[in-house]
Write a protein that holds these residues in place. Structure first.
Motif, mmCIF file in Angstrom:
data_model
loop_
_atom_site.group_PDB
_atom_site.id
_atom_site.type_symbol
_atom_site.label_atom_id
_atom_site.label_comp_id
_atom_site.label_asym_id
_atom_site.label_seq_id
_atom_site.Cartn_x
_atom_site.Cartn_y
_atom_site.Cartn_z
ATOM 1 N N ALA A 79 3.049 11.595 15.101
ATOM 2 C CA ALA A 79 3.653 10.766 16.143
ATOM 3 C C ALA A 79 3.440 11.396 17.520
ATOM 4 C CB ALA A 79 5.136 10.564 15.864
ATOM 5 N N ARG A 80 3.487 12.712 17.581
ATOM 6 C CA ARG A 80 3.254 13.404 18.850
ATOM 7 C C ARG A 80 1.818 13.166 19.322
ATOM 8 N NH1 ARG A 80 1.662 17.711 21.358
ATOM 9 N NH2 ARG A 80 1.005 19.224 19.838
ATOM 10 N N ARG A 81 0.858 13.166 18.376
ATOM 11 C CA ARG A 81 -0.541 12.877 18.734
ATOM 12 C C ARG A 81 -0.664 11.455 19.278
ATOM 13 N NH1 ARG A 81 -1.630 15.462 13.706
ATOM 14 N NH2 ARG A 81 -2.054 13.431 12.782
ATOM 15 N N ALA A 82 0.063 10.515 18.675
ATOM 16 C CA ALA A 82 0.040 9.126 19.155
ATOM 17 C C ALA A 82 0.607 9.045 20.572
ATOM 18 C CB ALA A 82 0.821 8.222 18.204
ATOM 19 N N ASP A 83 1.703 9.764 20.832
ATOM 20 C CA ASP A 83 2.307 9.773 22.169
ATOM 21 C C ASP A 83 1.339 10.364 23.198
ATOM 22 O OD1 ASP A 83 4.636 8.685 21.116
ATOM 23 O OD2 ASP A 83 5.678 10.618 21.020
ATOM 24 N N LEU A 84 0.694 11.468 22.851
ATOM 25 C CA LEU A 84 -0.260 12.096 23.765
ATOM 26 C C LEU A 84 -1.459 11.178 24.039
ATOM 27 C CD1 LEU A 84 -0.197 15.778 22.438
ATOM 28 C CD2 LEU A 84 0.753 14.910 24.588
ATOM 29 N N LEU A 85 -1.915 10.471 23.007
ATOM 30 C CA LEU A 85 -3.017 9.528 23.191
ATOM 31 C C LEU A 85 -2.596 8.416 24.149
ATOM 32 C CD1 LEU A 85 -5.793 8.330 22.633
ATOM 33 C CD2 LEU A 85 -4.850 7.329 20.537
ATOM 34 N N ALA A 86 -1.396 7.881 23.979
ATOM 35 C CA ALA A 86 -0.905 6.824 24.869
ATOM 36 C C ALA A 86 -0.838 7.324 26.315
ATOM 37 C CB ALA A 86 0.462 6.337 24.397
ATOM 38 N N GLN A 87 -0.361 8.526 26.511
ATOM 39 C CA GLN A 87 -0.292 9.097 27.862
ATOM 40 C C GLN A 87 -1.699 9.248 28.455
ATOM 41 O OE1 GLN A 87 1.870 12.763 27.357
ATOM 42 N NE2 GLN A 87 3.753 11.697 26.752
ATOM 43 N N TYR A 88 -2.632 9.682 27.643
ATOM 44 C CA TYR A 88 -4.017 9.854 28.090
ATOM 45 C C TYR A 88 -4.615 8.510 28.501
ATOM 46 C CZ TYR A 88 -8.758 11.830 28.045
ATOM 47 O OH TYR A 88 -10.020 12.258 28.377
ATOM 48 N N LEU A 89 -4.391 7.479 27.677
ATOM 49 C CA LEU A 89 -4.911 6.150 28.005
ATOM 50 C C LEU A 89 -4.281 5.620 29.288
ATOM 51 C CD1 LEU A 89 -5.064 4.554 24.440
ATOM 52 C CD2 LEU A 89 -6.953 5.506 25.799
ATOM 53 N N ASP A 90 -2.978 5.882 29.514
ATOM 54 C CA ASP A 90 -2.325 5.503 30.773
ATOM 55 C C ASP A 90 -3.049 6.128 31.956
ATOM 56 O OD1 ASP A 90 -0.256 3.795 29.966
ATOM 57 O OD2 ASP A 90 1.154 5.449 29.658
ATOM 58 N N ARG A 91 -3.315 7.432 31.864
ATOM 59 C CA ARG A 91 -3.989 8.134 32.960
ATOM 60 C C ARG A 91 -5.392 7.579 33.216
ATOM 61 N NH1 ARG A 91 -1.728 12.632 30.412
ATOM 62 N NH2 ARG A 91 -3.735 13.238 29.529
ATOM 63 N N GLU A 92 -6.064 7.134 32.155
ATOM 64 C CA GLU A 92 -7.424 6.608 32.275
ATOM 65 C C GLU A 92 -7.454 5.122 32.654
ATOM 66 O OE1 GLU A 92 -10.396 8.326 31.995
ATOM 67 O OE2 GLU A 92 -9.119 10.109 31.968
#
Length: 152
Positions: A79-92
Motif C-alpha cells: 500500500a505504501r508503494r501505491a501511495d508513493l506511485l500516486a504522489q509521483y504521478l501527481d508530480r508528473e
C-alpha cells in the motif's frame, strides 16, 4: 448471464492456478512471474518494452488514465508503494485513479483469462496504463508507458 459465466470462469481459473502450483515446477512458475513483473523480454504479442502486458480493461475503466489497484488504507509495504506511485504521478501531472478491486466480465478466451490472472495475482500495486497492466511497476516505468501513448 454472461457476468455469471465470466465469474464462474475466473473462479475455476483461480482454483486451477492454485492446484497447478502444487504440480508445476518452480522454474515454470518463476518464468510466468518474471514475465508479468517485467523481468523478461516483451513478447511479440504487443507487450510493452516497459514490462506492461496487453490485457482487457477491468469493467468500468475507460483506459484514458492510469489506474492503481491496491487495498485502501492498508499499512502494508504494498500500500505504501501505491501511495508513493500516486504522489509521483501527481508530480508528473499524469491523471490516475485508484481502485481496490477489479471485475472482468468480457474475457473472450482462456488465454486472455490466464494473462489477466497472471497480472492480477502479482505483487501489489497492479497498475493499468490504457490496455496494458503490470504488477508492481516502478514509477518511472509507469510514466514511460503512459507517455509512450500505447506505441511502446
Amino acid at each position: 448471464m454472461n457476468v455469471l459465466k465470466a465469474g464462474m470462469a475466473v473462479m475455476v481459473i483461480t482454483v486451477a492456478v492454485l492446484a497447478l502450483r502444487e504440480y508445476v515446477p518452480k522454474q515454470a512458475v518463476q518464468a510466468v512471474v518474471d514475465k508479468v513483473s517485467g523481468n523478461a523480454a516483451p513478447a511479440a504479442r504487443g507487450d510493452s518494452r516497459h514490462g506492461f502486458v496487453d490485457i482487457p480493461l477491468p469493467d468500468g475503466q475507460s483506459g484514458y488514465h492510469v489506474v492503481i489497484f491496491a487495498p485502501p488504507n492498508c499499512p502494508s509495504e504494498a500500500a505504501r508503494r501505491a501511495d508513493l506511485l500516486a504522489q509521483y504521478l501527481d508530480r508528473e501531472g499524469i491523471p490516475y485513479a485508484r481502485a481496490s478491486s477489479a471485475d472482468f466480465s468480457t474475457l473472450r478466451s482462456q488465454e486472455e483469462a490466464n494473462r489477466v490472472m497472471a497480472v492480477m495475482n502479482g505483487s501489489i500495486p497492479v497498475v493499468f496504463v490504457r490496455h496494458r497492466a503490470r504488477a508492481n511497476p516502478s514509477p518511472d516505468d509507469v510514466v514511460a508507458e503512459y507517455r509512450a501513448g500505447g506505441s511502446s
